[in-house]
Write an enzyme that holds these catalytic residues in place. Structure first.
Site, PDB file in Angstrom:
ATOM      1  N   GLU A  41       0.879  -1.164   0.000  1.00 11.28           N
ATOM      2  CA  GLU A  41       0.000   0.000   0.000  1.00 11.28           C
ATOM      3  C   GLU A  41       0.918   1.216   0.000  1.00 11.28           C
ATOM      4  OE1 GLU A  41      -3.415   1.904   2.892  1.00 11.28           O
ATOM      5  OE2 GLU A  41      -2.774  -0.149   3.256  1.00 11.28           O
ATOM      6  N   ARG A 269       4.677 -13.190   9.492  1.00 10.40           N
ATOM      7  CA  ARG A 269       5.395 -11.946   9.203  1.00 10.40           C
ATOM      8  C   ARG A 269       6.695 -11.901   9.993  1.00 10.40           C
ATOM      9  NH1 ARG A 269       3.417  -6.730   9.639  1.00 10.40           N
ATOM     10  NH2 ARG A 269       1.568  -7.382   8.552  1.00 10.40           N
ATOM     11  N   LYS A 279       4.164   0.880   9.593  1.00 10.34           N
ATOM     12  CA  LYS A 279       4.362   2.125   8.858  1.00 10.34           C
ATOM     13  C   LYS A 279       3.794   3.313   9.616  1.00 10.34           C
ATOM     14  CE  LYS A 279       2.924   0.187   5.010  1.00 10.34           C
ATOM     15  NZ  LYS A 279       2.464  -0.051   3.637  1.00 10.34           N
TER      16      LYS A 279
END
Ligand code: ATP
Ligand code: MG
Length: 568
Positions: A41, A269, A279
């Site tokens: 994204e 992850r 982020k």
């Protein structure tokens, strides 16, 4: 590489994703093709967790003769995406990967996604719900309690089509109605309880402008974008496991026989100790000026690691070493640094740099004399050759390498003690010069001309306790050196309920030394050049601030992991 190759290569056993892919190839699923994707994204810079995903997706495609797409998941209309898009492309390339064709954008598929939404309505599988958002979420139920059906669930197809068209045409305000998939409010999986697939958002999109005021939800856009791009293996992180039934449900109803059908595969992850990897939190550090931008060398962003002096190869090796797991775990950041040292040890030339200089005058060395002494560039790699270093009457050593009242175990320079100067001579300290406040400003030493390095003389075989690095004062060049340390003092800065992650920022994570002396061969060092400063660590030329004649070096890592010791 063919299936046989990967298996008979025997380097290591297949990970679970490779096993799935090899089975699919054997069974000729999707024509035995492999196409993966990396779908960021564009709302921030990429971090080391993304690097793991990039290495995995591109690596799988490389292993199986496939392709990898770069797709910007831009379903959320946001303003400043351009900077992020560009940085993401640069980071992927820097890591050493090339995506197939042009970079793609989910927003390129808005027309197709809209058509598919209409198709779901037409087959009675989606409806417009115009209840208040709070009402809809109240009716969701709980994991143990089924949800409640919306009163609008059984609207006619015609009415739904009409409302959806009006939604698209901008007749409703944000949140006034949504499009929901009609799956079942009693599903044990909360994500299957008539999930929202389109919402109204009167907001300009950086690529589609004002064409749309309805935007697809992630779950609807993502799988269908995979399908549009002929992705065969859609690799994502574990939190999407519970979304997989929806991924499959949507495809079941939109899939056309004979086309490539993607499979979603989840892996754990990457979590790294002493590191933040969200982020949103990284943006907070940037916006509150707690670091100097996204590429601050302390940041776990790819661009930060790069500026710090990490090599792409060391990051790829790290990603490979940690492998893919099915369960969440935390990797020790020391492992990343280890991978880096391994690479830099082989590839970076050794040079001499004095960070905190202490001047030495060698009283028995002639004032007008200088010698250029040969020294190897990398003892690990003879092919890197040798260079010559100037030696003269005045040199600098590290302040730390001298002690006036030295304890027994101090194997460096002290009054009346002898040490070896690397690649030069033995010197003995005769006199300590101090200023009025008693600070040591200079040492007077004598050298033994018979101890020249490489001469093979008896004198040069004499036992001395220490070997010091040094630079010739009149030949030295000045530089600023920035010593970076870990940004957080806590192993899991983001994992505390009562405290903010910013409470754990290491106050000593940056120390600037502005009076460093380097050997003259570094005069032409260029941005991102990497060196081992002997006895000190690995350093690289700062790609942002260093200029010819005004060199700035970053310490990438010390030679050894000092944190490992500290914590024991
Ligand atoms: P963050 O939570 O850090 O903001 P994100 O998951 O929202 O990250 P995306 O841009 O959506 O960021 O991620 C792009 C891809 O990178 C996704 O496929 C995602 O699963 C993967 N990814 C993100 N973080 C990690 C991580 N820590 N380890 C492995 N893969 C990751
Ligand atoms: Mg995300």
């Amino acid at each position: 590489m063919s299936t046989e190759n990967k298996e008979t290569e025997g380097k290591k056993s297949l990970n679970f994703i490779e096993s799935i892919i090899e089975d699919d190839i054997k069974n000729k699923k999707n024509n035995a093709e492999v196409c993966t994707r990396f779908p960021p994204e564009p709302n921030g810079y990429l971090h080391i967790g993304h690097a793991k995903s990039i290495c995995l997706n591109f690596g799988l495609a490389q292993s199986y003769n496939g392709k990898t797409n770069l797709r910007f998941d831009d379903t959320n209309p946001e303003k400043e995406e351009v900077e992020y898009v560009e940085s993401i492309k640069e980071d992927v390339n820097w890591l050493g990967f090339n995506w197939d064709g042009e970079a793609r954008f989910t927003s390129d598929y808005f027309d197709q996604l809209y058509e598919w939404a209409v198709k779901l309505i037409n087959t009675g599988l989606a409806y417009i719900d115009d209840q208040a958002p709070e009402e809809i979420s109240k009716q969701k139920g709980t994991p143990t309690q089924p949800g409640i059906e919306s009163p609008h669930r059984n609207r006619s197809i015609e009415e739904n089509l009409d409302l959806f068209t009006r939604m698209k045409n901008g007749e409703f305000k944000n949140g006034e109605c949504v499009l929901r998939a009609k799956i079942g409010m009693d599903s044990p999986n909360m994500h299957m309880r008539d999930p929202i697939i389109y919402r109204i958002l009167h907001k300009e999109h950086h690529r589609t402008g004002n064409k749309w005021c309805i935007y697809p939800m992630y779950d609807f856009a993502h799988g269908q974008s995979d399908y549009i791009e002929n992705i065969t293996h859609s690799v994502c992180t574990l939190e999407f496991e519970v979304h997989r039934p929806l991924y499959d449900w949507l495809l079941n109803h939109l899939y056309t026989e004979g086309t490539i059908r993607p499979t979603q595969i989840e892996f754990a992850r990457l979590n790294l100790s002493y590191t933040i990897m969200s982020k949103r939190k990284l943006l907070e550090l940037v916006e509150e000026n707690l670091v100097n931008g996204w590429d601050d060398p302390r940041m776990p962003t790819i661009t930060g690691l790069r500026r710090r002096g990490f090599t792409a190869a060391s990051i790829r090796n790290f990603a490979d070493t940690i492998g893919v797991a099915k369960r969440n775990n935390v990797i020790d950041v020391a492992l990343l640094e280890h991978s880096l040292r391994e690479d830099l040890n082989k590839t970076s030339p050794r040079v001499m740099a004095v960070l905190n200089p202490l001047k030495i005058v060698i009283t028995n060395y002639p004032e007008d004399k200088e010698e250029w002494l040969p020294i190897e560039n990398n003892p690990e790699d003879e092919s890197m050759g040798t260079r010559e270093m100037p030696f003269s009457r005045e040199i600098y050593i590290e302040q730390d390498d001298f002690m006036e009242d030295a304890p027994k175990k101090f194997f460096r320079l002290a009054p009346d003690k002898e040490v070896r100067l690397k690649a030069a001579y033995f010197i003995t300290c005769n006199e300590v010069i101090k200023d009025e406040s008693g600070n040591i400003t200079e040492l007077r030493c004598t050298y033994d001309p018979d101890t020249k390095s490489g001469s093979g003389s008896e004198a040069s075989k004499r036992k001395v306790k220490g070997t010091l690095h040094w630079v010739s004062a009149k030949h030295a060049i000045d530089a600023e050196v920035r010593l970076y340390d870990r940004l957080f003092i806590d192993e899991d800065p983001g994992g505390h309920k009562e405290k903010d992650f910013k409470d754990f920022i290491n106050p000593d994570s940056l120390k600037v030394l502005s009076n460093c002396k380097l050997e003259p061969s570094l005069k032409d060092a260029e941005a991102e050049d990497k060196y081992q400063f002997q006895r000190l660590g690995y350093f690289c030329v700062d790609r942002r601030d260093s200029k010819q004649g005004n060199l700035v070096f970053n310490r990438t890592v010390p030679l050894k992991d000092s944190w490992g010791k500290k914590n024991k």
